[in-house]
Design an enzyme around this catalytic site. Structure first.
Site, mmCIF file in Angstrom:
data_model
loop_
_atom_site.group_PDB
_atom_site.id
_atom_site.type_symbol
_atom_site.label_atom_id
_atom_site.label_comp_id
_atom_site.label_asym_id
_atom_site.label_seq_id
_atom_site.Cartn_x
_atom_site.Cartn_y
_atom_site.Cartn_z
ATOM 1 N N CYS A 114 3.089 -55.589 -15.083
ATOM 2 C CA CYS A 114 4.239 -54.762 -15.471
ATOM 3 C C CYS A 114 4.180 -54.340 -16.936
ATOM 4 O O CYS A 114 4.911 -53.449 -17.358
ATOM 5 C CB CYS A 114 5.539 -55.493 -15.179
ATOM 6 N N HIS A 254 11.054 -52.103 -19.087
ATOM 7 C CA HIS A 254 10.484 -52.242 -17.741
ATOM 8 C C HIS A 254 11.630 -52.561 -16.772
ATOM 9 O O HIS A 254 12.498 -53.378 -17.063
ATOM 10 C CB HIS A 254 9.461 -53.382 -17.752
ATOM 11 N N ASN A 284 11.069 -51.584 -8.660
ATOM 12 C CA ASN A 284 10.083 -51.965 -9.679
ATOM 13 C C ASN A 284 8.737 -51.335 -9.303
ATOM 14 O O ASN A 284 8.107 -51.759 -8.342
ATOM 15 C CB ASN A 284 9.992 -53.502 -9.716
HETATM 16 O O1 UT7 Z 1 8.205 -57.086 -12.857
HETATM 17 C C1 UT7 Z 1 7.553 -58.303 -13.091
HETATM 18 C C2 UT7 Z 1 8.502 -59.321 -13.453
HETATM 19 N N1 UT7 Z 1 9.349 -59.638 -12.342
HETATM 20 C C3 UT7 Z 1 10.614 -59.907 -12.565
HETATM 21 O O2 UT7 Z 1 11.041 -59.817 -13.685
HETATM 22 C C4 UT7 Z 1 11.454 -60.419 -11.407
HETATM 23 C C5 UT7 Z 1 12.273 -61.594 -11.850
HETATM 24 N N2 UT7 Z 1 13.058 -62.221 -10.840
HETATM 25 C C6 UT7 Z 1 14.123 -61.647 -10.215
HETATM 26 O O3 UT7 Z 1 14.396 -60.479 -10.409
HETATM 27 C C7 UT7 Z 1 15.007 -62.517 -9.357
HETATM 28 O O4 UT7 Z 1 14.645 -63.854 -9.536
HETATM 29 C C8 UT7 Z 1 14.957 -62.166 -7.837
HETATM 30 C C9 UT7 Z 1 15.661 -60.842 -7.602
HETATM 31 C C10 UT7 Z 1 13.524 -62.120 -7.356
HETATM 32 C C11 UT7 Z 1 15.739 -63.240 -7.057
HETATM 33 O O5 UT7 Z 1 17.066 -63.331 -7.541
HETATM 34 P P1 UT7 Z 1 17.690 -64.754 -7.900
HETATM 35 O O6 UT7 Z 1 19.076 -64.508 -8.277
HETATM 36 O O7 UT7 Z 1 16.786 -65.395 -8.909
HETATM 37 O O8 UT7 Z 1 17.643 -65.472 -6.508
HETATM 38 P P2 UT7 Z 1 16.988 -66.869 -6.124
HETATM 39 O O9 UT7 Z 1 15.495 -66.713 -6.041
HETATM 40 O O10 UT7 Z 1 17.543 -67.955 -6.983
HETATM 41 O O11 UT7 Z 1 17.589 -67.040 -4.687
HETATM 42 C C12 UT7 Z 1 19.008 -67.212 -4.481
HETATM 43 C C13 UT7 Z 1 19.227 -67.248 -2.989
HETATM 44 C C14 UT7 Z 1 18.254 -68.174 -2.253
HETATM 45 O O12 UT7 Z 1 18.950 -68.775 -1.188
HETATM 46 P P3 UT7 Z 1 19.475 -70.300 -1.309
HETATM 47 O O13 UT7 Z 1 18.246 -71.118 -1.569
HETATM 48 O O14 UT7 Z 1 20.427 -70.286 -2.467
HETATM 49 O O15 UT7 Z 1 20.110 -70.532 0.029
HETATM 50 C C15 UT7 Z 1 17.243 -67.218 -1.686
HETATM 51 O O16 UT7 Z 1 16.608 -67.699 -0.534
HETATM 52 O O17 UT7 Z 1 19.024 -65.931 -2.451
HETATM 53 C C16 UT7 Z 1 18.086 -66.005 -1.385
HETATM 54 N N3 UT7 Z 1 17.339 -64.776 -1.323
HETATM 55 C C17 UT7 Z 1 17.763 -63.702 -0.639
HETATM 56 N N4 UT7 Z 1 18.859 -63.483 0.090
HETATM 57 C C18 UT7 Z 1 18.994 -62.278 0.642
HETATM 58 C C19 UT7 Z 1 16.153 -64.476 -1.923
HETATM 59 N N5 UT7 Z 1 15.801 -63.216 -1.634
HETATM 60 C C20 UT7 Z 1 16.788 -62.719 -0.835
HETATM 61 C C21 UT7 Z 1 16.987 -61.484 -0.222
HETATM 62 N N6 UT7 Z 1 18.107 -61.303 0.497
HETATM 63 N N7 UT7 Z 1 16.111 -60.471 -0.349
#
Ligand code: UT7
Length: 327
Positions: A114, A254, A284
């Site tokens: 990225c 980004h 992204n």
């Molecule tokens: O470009 C390169 C750099 N990349 C980035 O900067 C990305 C950085 N990360 C992020 O943007 C975020 O971490 C994500 C968008 C990928 C995830 O968001 P989050 O708020 O960090 O969610 P999480 O991984 O902590 O997951 C929270 C919950 C989990 O469920 P439980 O364990 O709390 O029951 C996940 O399983 O959300 C769940 N979850 C989803 N639910 C519905 C994860 N993905 C999804 C989804 N739809 N697509």
């Protein structure tokens, strides 16, 4: 003193669209979760099986050339920031030079995920500042759909395809790239990578069975590292140039997650109305996000505006550029 100034911008987005409703059909997710957790509403996807990343790059360059009155044979160099080259070799830049008829250009790809566009822009600026070259195309382009697992809800909702390009030319009146801070931390590789297809794990039945030809990301860890890396590099850049957040006209970050952008703006003290965001339309696009954001918001910029470009990505790689707008 010669500085490297952006003098033109182009962009290309493939026609195919994946909405959040489409995502609900593919994986266990909801429109509401995607919008509130990421800010994304839709992404563009290159669906034509006969086309690849280089075709998107060509589309973006043709868009730029149609808006600038220059002959393609004047182009000295093409640098393509990408992690989704058409082939492991030769580089996308070589294919693109051939496709657009840039007979006098050489070039190469830069793989910094990225941060690919900011790494490429800083590299290109050195060739301009030293007087070596006069016209360089700096591209950020990724066809993320070619390496995304549309069964993995934690990654597939995030990424899209798209290409952006800027023309860099010498400027002796002040505007252009003023300063930059680029960083890397290879220990971060385990949190964001694609494990298969390189020399460590060449393609095999096993790498395919293990889903190693897809992006793997530990989102939470990357999120925190992204906020820290972008915020600290902006802060250090401002201090080094005797500037405060109030001197900055625009921040072009980004686009990985809208919540990351507001956290960075908050840390640095930049008003959200100076932070340019288009993640809702494209998701992204990895190396594509910053040039596509410049392309979308070009009409806002005025000569002399101070602009911060900032990125964070796989590697880990990150950094920020201080730019003065030239037109
Ligand atoms: O470009 C390169 C750099 N990349 C980035 O900067 C990305 C950085 N990360 C992020 O943007 C975020 O971490 C994500 C968008 C990928 C995830 O968001 P989050 O708020 O960090 O969610 P999480 O991984 O902590 O997951 C929270 C919950 C989990 O469920 P439980 O364990 O709390 O029951 C996940 O399983 O959300 C769940 N979850 C989803 N639910 C519905 C994860 N993905 C999804 C989804 N739809 N697509």
């Amino acid at each position: 003193m010669i500085r490297a100034a952006i003098t033109g911008i182009g962009g290309y987005l493939p026609e195919g669209i994946l909405t959040n409703k489409d995502m609900e059909e593919l994986v266990d997710t909801s429109e509401e979760w995607i919008i509130t957790r990421t800010g994304i509403q839709k992404r563009h996807i290159l669906k034509d099986p006969d086309k690849a990343n280089s075709d998107m790059v060509v589309g973006a360059i043709q868009n730029l050339l149609s808006r600038k009155n220059i002959d393609v044979e004047e182009i000295d160099m093409i640098i393509v920031g990408t992690v989704t080259a058409d082939y492991p070799f030769p580089d996308t830049a070589n294919l693109v030079a051939h496709k657009i008829g840039a007979k006098n250009a050489f070039g190469y790809d830069i793989n910094a995920a990225c941060s690919g566009f900011i790494y490429s822009l800083v590299t290109a600026s050195k060739f301009i500042e030293t007087g070596t070259y006069k016209k360089i195309l700096v591209v950020g382009s990724d066809q993320m759909s070619s390496i995304i697992n549309y069964k993995d809800r934690t990654t597939c909702i995030l990424f899209g395809d798209g290409a952006g390009v800027v023309l860099l030319e010498p400027n002796e009146e002040g505007p252009g790239v003023q300063d930059s801070i680029l960083r890397a931390e290879g220990a971060g590789w385990e949190y964001l990578h694609m494990k298969g297809g390189g020399s460590k794990n060449p393609a095999s039945a096993e790498t395919i069975a293990n889903d190693w030809h897809y992006v793997y990301q530990e989102g939470k860890t990357v999120f925190k590292a992204a906020v820290k890396g972008m915020s600290e590099s902006i802060h250090d850049l401002l201090v080094r140039n005797n500037l405060t957040h109030e001197d900055i006209d625009w921040m072009v970050p980004h686009q990985a997650n809208k919540r990351i952008l507001s956290s960075v703006a908050n840390y640095v003290g930049i008003d959200m109305d100076k932070v340019l965001i288009n993640i809702e339309k494209y998701g992204n696009t990895t190396a594509g996000t910053i040039p596509l954001c410049l392309w979308d918001y070009e009409s806002k910029f005025k000569k002399g505006d101070k602009i911060i470009l900032t990125a964070f990505g796989g590697g880990f790689t990150w950094g920020s550029i201080l730019l003065e707008w030239a037109y």
